[in-house]
Design a protein around this motif. Structure first.
Motif, PDB file in Angstrom:
ATOM      1  N   LEU A 110      -5.813 -12.744   1.668  1.00 60.44           N
ATOM      2  CA  LEU A 110      -7.263 -12.670   1.560  1.00 60.44           C
ATOM      3  C   LEU A 110      -7.689 -11.210   1.414  1.00 60.44           C
ATOM      4  CD1 LEU A 110      -8.101 -15.051   4.549  1.00 60.44           C
ATOM      5  CD2 LEU A 110      -7.878 -15.675   2.143  1.00 60.44           C
ATOM      6  N   PRO A 111      -8.846 -10.953   0.800  1.00 63.62           N
ATOM      7  CA  PRO A 111      -9.312  -9.565   0.674  1.00 63.62           C
ATOM      8  C   PRO A 111      -9.493  -8.905   2.035  1.00 63.62           C
ATOM      9  CG  PRO A 111     -10.583 -11.018  -0.754  1.00 63.62           C
ATOM     10  CD  PRO A 111      -9.759 -11.898   0.123  1.00 63.62           C
ATOM     11  N   ALA A 112      -9.270  -7.608   2.067  1.00 64.15           N
ATOM     12  CA  ALA A 112      -9.484  -6.853   3.298  1.00 64.15           C
ATOM     13  C   ALA A 112     -10.964  -6.763   3.617  1.00 64.15           C
ATOM     14  CB  ALA A 112      -8.903  -5.450   3.161  1.00 64.15           C
ATOM     15  N   ILE A 113     -11.278  -6.740   4.903  1.00 63.92           N
ATOM     16  CA  ILE A 113     -12.640  -6.502   5.361  1.00 63.92           C
ATOM     17  C   ILE A 113     -12.838  -4.985   5.399  1.00 63.92           C
ATOM     18  CG2 ILE A 113     -14.268  -6.781   7.276  1.00 63.92           C
ATOM     19  CD1 ILE A 113     -12.660  -9.320   8.039  1.00 63.92           C
ATOM     20  N   GLY A 114     -13.681  -4.479   4.555  1.00 64.53           N
ATOM     21  CA  GLY A 114     -13.837  -3.036   4.438  1.00 64.53           C
ATOM     22  C   GLY A 114     -13.039  -2.531   3.258  1.00 64.53           C
ATOM     23  N   SER A 115     -11.822  -2.091   3.495  1.00 59.15           N
ATOM     24  CA  SER A 115     -10.971  -1.592   2.420  1.00 59.15           C
ATOM     25  C   SER A 115      -9.518  -1.757   2.826  1.00 59.15           C
ATOM     26  CB  SER A 115     -11.270  -0.107   2.142  1.00 59.15           C
ATOM     27  OG  SER A 115     -10.970   0.677   3.286  1.00 59.15           O
ATOM     28  N   ILE A 116      -8.640  -1.740   1.842  1.00 59.62           N
ATOM     29  CA  ILE A 116      -7.203  -1.738   2.121  1.00 59.62           C
ATOM     30  C   ILE A 116      -6.842  -0.384   2.708  1.00 59.62           C
ATOM     31  CG2 ILE A 116      -4.916  -1.878   1.084  1.00 59.62           C
ATOM     32  CD1 ILE A 116      -6.167  -3.649  -1.095  1.00 59.62           C
ATOM     33  N   ARG A 117      -6.229  -0.370   3.881  1.00 58.83           N
ATOM     34  CA  ARG A 117      -5.937   0.901   4.542  1.00 58.83           C
ATOM     35  C   ARG A 117      -4.765   0.738   5.520  1.00 58.83           C
ATOM     36  NH1 ARG A 117     -10.426  -1.714   6.418  1.00 58.83           N
ATOM     37  NH2 ARG A 117     -10.862  -1.785   8.668  1.00 58.83           N
ATOM     38  N   PRO A 118      -4.085   1.846   5.807  1.00 57.98           N
ATOM     39  CA  PRO A 118      -2.970   1.798   6.758  1.00 57.98           C
ATOM     40  C   PRO A 118      -3.464   1.568   8.182  1.00 57.98           C
ATOM     41  CG  PRO A 118      -2.897   3.785   5.397  1.00 57.98           C
ATOM     42  CD  PRO A 118      -4.242   3.176   5.218  1.00 57.98           C
ATOM     43  N   ALA A 119      -2.576   1.084   9.020  1.00 61.81           N
ATOM     44  CA  ALA A 119      -2.850   0.933  10.446  1.00 61.81           C
ATOM     45  C   ALA A 119      -1.537   1.065  11.199  1.00 61.81           C
ATOM     46  CB  ALA A 119      -3.501  -0.410  10.743  1.00 61.81           C
ATOM     47  N   ARG A 120      -1.649   1.439  12.474  1.00 61.06           N
ATOM     48  CA  ARG A 120      -0.446   1.599  13.309  1.00 61.06           C
ATOM     49  C   ARG A 120      -0.018   0.288  13.959  1.00 61.06           C
ATOM     50  NH1 ARG A 120       1.203   6.771  14.760  1.00 61.06           N
ATOM     51  NH2 ARG A 120       0.722   8.174  13.020  1.00 61.06           N
ATOM     52  N   SER A 121      -0.967  -0.675  14.108  1.00 59.51           N
ATOM     53  CA  SER A 121      -0.648  -1.938  14.773  1.00 59.51           C
ATOM     54  C   SER A 121      -1.397  -3.075  14.092  1.00 59.51           C
ATOM     55  CB  SER A 121      -1.026  -1.893  16.261  1.00 59.51           C
ATOM     56  OG  SER A 121      -0.326  -0.877  16.945  1.00 59.51           O
TER      57      SER A 121
END
Length: 217
Positions: A179-190
């Protein structure tokens, strides 16, 4: 890898891994996702859906993965497995190197481990209400969990059609799109992900942390 149906161990060897892409059922949503990736310099697909191949050792069952650099991100996706003619449904993260994706989507799919759940449901037990299953993902940002993806599988092409269109066969696994990201596609640590069945009141969960390795030049 070890899979379970409830407390029952399953013998599900994996010899082929398929990553289905561009599987949105709503053309406008697919175009939105293509535009998201275009903003990251990623060329549009030649057709939709597409079925990429990655090596079987990309699939991992772990709470911790290591990736090169700071440009990767995960995506919650339904996971299909077939063993001895039985199809099973689970949960996976299509963790992808976004910088490499701008050069080659196929290579970016191969570049990162792809965590998968150890719990599976019989596909036939949910086949009559697949569209109602809810896919969710949260990411940790600034020490807090924030929504990253959420919606029903009705927003993804019917899983049965993906089985028919791909080379999904015995001892295969397939990540079925997202599904599309909420906000934007971005990195995360967890990441925290779940697949919820509102009819049978049960949930498959997947959680993992990301360690970024330095790029040495």
């Amino acid at each position: 890898m070890q899979f379970f149906h409830g407390d029952t161990p399953l013998d599900c060897p994996v010899e082929q891994v398929i990553v289905a892409g561009w599987t949105g059922r709503d053309k406008d949503a697919v175009d939105h996702h293509i535009q998201e990736l275009a903003e990251l310099g990623i060329a549009p697909p030649s057709q939709t859906p597409l079925f990429y191949r990655v090596s079987e050792n990309c699939l991992v069952q772990t709470s911790h993965i290591q990736v090169l650099g700071k440009a990767s991100s995960g995506e919650a996706e339904p996971l299909l497995l077939q063993s001895d003619g039985e199809v099973w449904l689970g949960l996976a993260s299509d963790h992808t190197d976004r910088e490499l994706e701008a050069i080659s989507v196929a290579a970016s799919k191969q570049a990162c481990p792809k965590p998968v759940s150890n719990q599976l449901w019989r596909f036939k037990d949910v086949a009559d209400h697949l569209d109602d299953l809810i896919l969710r993902c949260q990411i940790e940002e600034g020490g807090e969990w924030v929504p990253y993806q959420e919606g029903p599988l009705a927003r993804i092409l019917p899983l049965g059609s993906l089985i028919e269109k791909s080379k999904f066969s015995n001892n295969s696994a397939m990540l079925c799109g997202t599904l599309p990201a909420i906000g934007s596609i971005r990195p995360a640590r967890s990441y925290r992900m779940e697949l919820f069945d509102p009819h049978l009141k049960r949930t498959i969960r997947l959680e993992y942390k990301v360690e970024e390795l330095p790029i040495i030049v």
